[in-house]
Design a protein around this motif. Structure first.
Motif, PDB file in Angstrom:
ATOM      1  N   GLU A   1      11.823   8.904  17.468  1.00  0.00           N
ATOM      2  CA  GLU A   1      11.029   9.892  18.199  1.00  0.00           C
ATOM      3  C   GLU A   1       9.538   9.596  18.122  1.00  0.00           C
ATOM      4  O   GLU A   1       8.786   9.934  19.036  1.00  0.00           O
ATOM      5  CB  GLU A   1      11.335  11.300  17.688  1.00  0.00           C
ATOM      6  N   ALA A   2       9.093   8.944  17.048  1.00  0.00           N
ATOM      7  CA  ALA A   2       7.691   8.536  16.965  1.00  0.00           C
ATOM      8  C   ALA A   2       7.374   7.498  18.036  1.00  0.00           C
ATOM      9  O   ALA A   2       6.323   7.550  18.689  1.00  0.00           O
ATOM     10  CB  ALA A   2       7.385   7.978  15.582  1.00  0.00           C
ATOM     11  N   LEU A   3       8.292   6.557  18.245  1.00  0.00           N
ATOM     12  CA  LEU A   3       8.108   5.542  19.282  1.00  0.00           C
ATOM     13  C   LEU A   3       8.149   6.173  20.674  1.00  0.00           C
ATOM     14  O   LEU A   3       7.295   5.900  21.524  1.00  0.00           O
ATOM     15  CB  LEU A   3       9.176   4.460  19.163  1.00  0.00           C
ATOM     16  N   ALA A   4       9.125   7.043  20.904  1.00  0.00           N
ATOM     17  CA  ALA A   4       9.264   7.695  22.208  1.00  0.00           C
ATOM     18  C   ALA A   4       8.046   8.560  22.515  1.00  0.00           C
ATOM     19  O   ALA A   4       7.521   8.558  23.641  1.00  0.00           O
ATOM     20  CB  ALA A   4      10.540   8.540  22.241  1.00  0.00           C
ATOM     21  N   ALA A   5       7.567   9.301  21.520  1.00  0.00           N
ATOM     22  CA  ALA A   5       6.416  10.176  21.726  1.00  0.00           C
ATOM     23  C   ALA A   5       5.149   9.373  21.973  1.00  0.00           C
ATOM     24  O   ALA A   5       4.278   9.787  22.753  1.00  0.00           O
ATOM     25  CB  ALA A   5       6.232  11.092  20.522  1.00  0.00           C
ATOM     26  N   GLY A   6       5.034   8.204  21.324  1.00  0.00           N
ATOM     27  CA  GLY A   6       3.888   7.343  21.562  1.00  0.00           C
ATOM     28  C   GLY A   6       3.818   6.894  23.009  1.00  0.00           C
ATOM     29  O   GLY A   6       2.738   6.837  23.618  1.00  0.00           O
ATOM     30  N   ASP A   7       4.966   6.589  23.594  1.00  0.00           N
ATOM     31  CA  ASP A   7       5.002   6.205  25.009  1.00  0.00           C
ATOM     32  C   ASP A   7       4.606   7.377  25.907  1.00  0.00           C
ATOM     33  O   ASP A   7       3.873   7.204  26.892  1.00  0.00           O
ATOM     34  CB  ASP A   7       6.398   5.700  25.383  1.00  0.00           C
ATOM     35  N   VAL A   8       5.092   8.564  25.571  1.00  0.00           N
ATOM     36  CA  VAL A   8       4.733   9.773  26.341  1.00  0.00           C
ATOM     37  C   VAL A   8       3.218   9.993  26.280  1.00  0.00           C
ATOM     38  O   VAL A   8       2.563  10.239  27.297  1.00  0.00           O
ATOM     39  CB  VAL A   8       5.472  11.015  25.791  1.00  0.00           C
ATOM     40  N   ALA A   9       2.674   9.912  25.079  1.00  0.00           N
ATOM     41  CA  ALA A   9       1.239  10.134  24.893  1.00  0.00           C
ATOM     42  C   ALA A   9       0.416   9.091  25.641  1.00  0.00           C
ATOM     43  O   ALA A   9      -0.615   9.411  26.245  1.00  0.00           O
ATOM     44  CB  ALA A   9       0.908  10.094  23.405  1.00  0.00           C
ATOM     45  N   SER A  10       0.871   7.846  25.599  1.00  0.00           N
ATOM     46  CA  SER A  10       0.138   6.758  26.254  1.00  0.00           C
ATOM     47  C   SER A  10       0.120   6.929  27.762  1.00  0.00           C
ATOM     48  O   SER A  10      -0.912   6.704  28.419  1.00  0.00           O
ATOM     49  CB  SER A  10       0.766   5.412  25.879  1.00  0.00           C
ATOM     50  N   LYS A  11       1.236   7.337  28.326  1.00  0.00           N
ATOM     51  CA  LYS A  11       1.296   7.607  29.773  1.00  0.00           C
ATOM     52  C   LYS A  11       0.351   8.755  30.112  1.00  0.00           C
ATOM     53  O   LYS A  11      -0.360   8.709  31.126  1.00  0.00           O
ATOM     54  CB  LYS A  11       2.739   7.962  30.163  1.00  0.00           C
ATOM     55  N   GLY A  12       0.331   9.766  29.265  1.00  0.00           N
ATOM     56  CA  GLY A  12      -0.569  10.892  29.484  1.00  0.00           C
ATOM     57  C   GLY A  12      -2.027  10.477  29.452  1.00  0.00           C
ATOM     58  O   GLY A  12      -2.845  10.966  30.241  1.00  0.00           O
ATOM     59  N   THR A  13      -2.348   9.556  28.555  1.00  0.00           N
ATOM     60  CA  THR A  13      -3.718   9.048  28.467  1.00  0.00           C
ATOM     61  C   THR A  13      -4.113   8.344  29.752  1.00  0.00           C
ATOM     62  O   THR A  13      -5.183   8.595  30.323  1.00  0.00           O
ATOM     63  CB  THR A  13      -3.859   8.073  27.283  1.00  0.00           C
ATOM     64  N   GLU A  14      -3.250   7.448  30.226  1.00  0.00           N
ATOM     65  CA  GLU A  14      -3.571   6.699  31.441  1.00  0.00           C
ATOM     66  C   GLU A  14      -3.707   7.630  32.650  1.00  0.00           C
ATOM     67  O   GLU A  14      -4.583   7.434  33.492  1.00  0.00           O
ATOM     68  CB  GLU A  14      -2.504   5.629  31.681  1.00  0.00           C
ATOM     69  N   ASP A  15      -2.857   8.643  32.708  1.00  0.00           N
ATOM     70  CA  ASP A  15      -2.917   9.591  33.817  1.00  0.00           C
ATOM     71  C   ASP A  15      -4.178  10.445  33.774  1.00  0.00           C
ATOM     72  O   ASP A  15      -4.659  10.911  34.816  1.00  0.00           O
ATOM     73  CB  ASP A  15      -1.688  10.517  33.796  1.00  0.00           C
TER      74      ASP A  15
ATOM     75  N   ALA B   1       0.803  -1.231   0.000  1.00  0.00           N
ATOM     76  CA  ALA B   1       0.000   0.000   0.000  1.00  0.00           C
ATOM     77  C   ALA B   1       0.831   1.275   0.000  1.00  0.00           C
ATOM     78  O   ALA B   1       0.274   2.366  -0.108  1.00  0.00           O
ATOM     79  CB  ALA B   1      -0.936   0.006   1.212  1.00  0.00           C
ATOM     80  N   GLY B   2       2.145   1.153   0.142  1.00  0.00           N
ATOM     81  CA  GLY B   2       2.981   2.343   0.165  1.00  0.00           C
ATOM     82  C   GLY B   2       2.830   3.166   1.426  1.00  0.00           C
ATOM     83  O   GLY B   2       3.078   4.374   1.430  1.00  0.00           O
ATOM     84  N   LEU B   3       2.433   2.502   2.516  1.00  0.00           N
ATOM     85  CA  LEU B   3       2.235   3.188   3.789  1.00  0.00           C
ATOM     86  C   LEU B   3       3.273   2.721   4.796  1.00  0.00           C
ATOM     87  O   LEU B   3       3.457   1.521   5.010  1.00  0.00           O
ATOM     88  CB  LEU B   3       0.833   2.917   4.326  1.00  0.00           C
ATOM     89  N   LYS B   4       3.929   3.657   5.431  1.00  0.00           N
ATOM     90  CA  LYS B   4       4.992   3.375   6.391  1.00  0.00           C
ATOM     91  C   LYS B   4       4.511   3.659   7.807  1.00  0.00           C
ATOM     92  O   LYS B   4       4.076   4.764   8.127  1.00  0.00           O
ATOM     93  CB  LYS B   4       6.220   4.251   6.079  1.00  0.00           C
ATOM     94  N   ILE B   5       4.568   2.643   8.669  1.00  0.00           N
ATOM     95  CA  ILE B   5       4.237   2.826  10.085  1.00  0.00           C
ATOM     96  C   ILE B   5       5.472   3.358  10.812  1.00  0.00           C
ATOM     97  O   ILE B   5       6.506   2.687  10.853  1.00  0.00           O
ATOM     98  CB  ILE B   5       3.777   1.500  10.722  1.00  0.00           C
ATOM     99  N   LEU B   6       5.364   4.540  11.367  1.00  0.00           N
ATOM    100  CA  LEU B   6       6.475   5.126  12.130  1.00  0.00           C
ATOM    101  C   LEU B   6       6.523   4.536  13.538  1.00  0.00           C
ATOM    102  O   LEU B   6       7.595   4.280  14.073  1.00  0.00           O
ATOM    103  CB  LEU B   6       6.325   6.648  12.200  1.00  0.00           C
ATOM    104  N   SER B   7       5.366   4.338  14.132  1.00  0.00           N
ATOM    105  CA  SER B   7       5.260   3.653  15.426  1.00  0.00           C
ATOM    106  C   SER B   7       3.796   3.299  15.641  1.00  0.00           C
ATOM    107  O   SER B   7       2.908   3.956  15.100  1.00  0.00           O
ATOM    108  CB  SER B   7       5.765   4.536  16.580  1.00  0.00           C
TER     109      SER B   7
END
Length: 327
Positions: A262-276, A138-144
């Motif tokens: 940074e996409a992976l690192a930011a995903g972890d930051v966002a996920s922690k923020g969601t849980e909090d 599909a020509g789509l790249k998953i960054l994280s």
């Protein structure tokens, strides 16, 4: 469809060209679309992604953020990315299953328990194979794929304790087959529509209910037009930051590495923020008059157990279970 996608890609290019930046900067600009509002913890993660990439690349890669689906529906942005446009979108697995069917299993009912388990799946070799297939076909790249938006619950006008309570209830859900079959198995009538349409649809009684995670319900102010949020946790919403494979390949290797890291690192930051944020937004919604209802979810687990086999995911679920068990 391709003509529309190319036109949209050209529009994005015009937006960038009109900014007065150099040709080099235009090549390394990425416009990120999300249906979420700026108040959502996930959006805060996108801001971290933007700032970290800018710092580490010394401005060579510029990330621009577009909340509330300003660049269009997720499906439309994916088509722009497939055409090579410099866009990305934070998207659920159901919409990617159109291209690689196996990814759709991530949207299945009661697949895993919480962010850590879902993250384990999407950082596994099993998932890497799906991501490679997505890029090739599909020509789509998953960054994280570690952007945890939380467990999804029912948003209704009447109290719900069992699947039978949802008989005849028109419930908004995304249009992917795994979501539709899950809601149908839970007893409701699935009604696909865009997320930004849900508030007026509930307000005007065009639908009776919706299902979403706490922070999204709060961000969309659905507590103003619905009375109950019932904690079924029927789907864990882990989303991915997906861009154009063509755009990603245009980056030098060192910049590719930075963007992915940074996409992976930011995903972890966002996920922690969601849980909090969950307990805080629940308290705010209760204060506004919405009832937050805890129930026994066993009847819903039992009702949705057959969804995997119905969609041909039975054997694949066993592979996912093996990843989670470490086998």
């Amino acid at each position: 469809m391709l003509r529309k996608a190319l036109a949209a890609a050209a529009l994005v290019g015009c937006m960038v060209a009109g900014s007065g930046q150099s040709v080099l900067a235009q090549e390394y600009q990425l416009n990120v679309n999300t249906a979420l509002t700026q108040e959502d913890p996930i959006y805060k993660g996108l801001e971290a992604f933007r700032d970290k990439v800018k710092a580490r690349t010394e401005g060579k890669v510029e990330i621009r953020l577009f909340p509330s689906s300003q660049l269009g529906k997720d499906e439309d942005v994916l088509e722009q990315a497939r055409a090579g446009a410099n866009v990305a979108v934070l998207v659920d697995p159901g919409r990617l299953a159109v291209f690689v069917n196996d990814i759709g299993v991530l949207g299945g009912p009661y697949l895993a328990d919480g962010f850590d388990q879902y993250r384990k799946i999407t950082t596994s070799d099993l998932f890497t194979g799906w991501a490679d297939d997505l890029n090739k076909t599909a020509g789509l790249k998953i960054l994280s794929f570690n952007w945890w938006q939380g467990a999804r619950h029912l948003v209704t006008q009447n109290a719900v304790t069992k699947p039978a309570d949802l008989a005849g209830v028109r419930m908004r859900t995304p249009g992917a087959p795994v979501w539709i079959e899950t809601i149908k198995a839970m007893g409701a009538t699935p009604t696909p529509m865009g997320w930004t349409e849900v508030y007026p649809a509930l307000q005007q009684n065009a639908i009776d209910a919706a299902e979403a995670q706490d922070t999204a319900v709060y961000g969309a102010k659905l507590y103003e037009v619905a009375k109950h949020l019932t904690k079924t946790g029927h789907i864990g919403l882990l989303t991915g930051l997906v861009t154009s494979g063509q755009w990603y390949d245009s980056l030098p290797a060192d910049l590719q590495k930075i963007v992915s890291e940074e996409a992976l690192a930011a995903g972890d930051v966002a996920s922690k923020g969601t849980e909090d944020a969950i307990s805080r937004v629940d308290a705010e919604m209760e204060k506004a008059g919405m009832s937050i209802d805890e129930i026994d979810v066993a009847p819903f687990k039992q009702a949705t157990a057959g969804v995997y086999d119905k969609l041909g995911y039975g054997d694949l679920k066993k592979k996912v279970d093996a990843v989670l068990s470490g086998n």
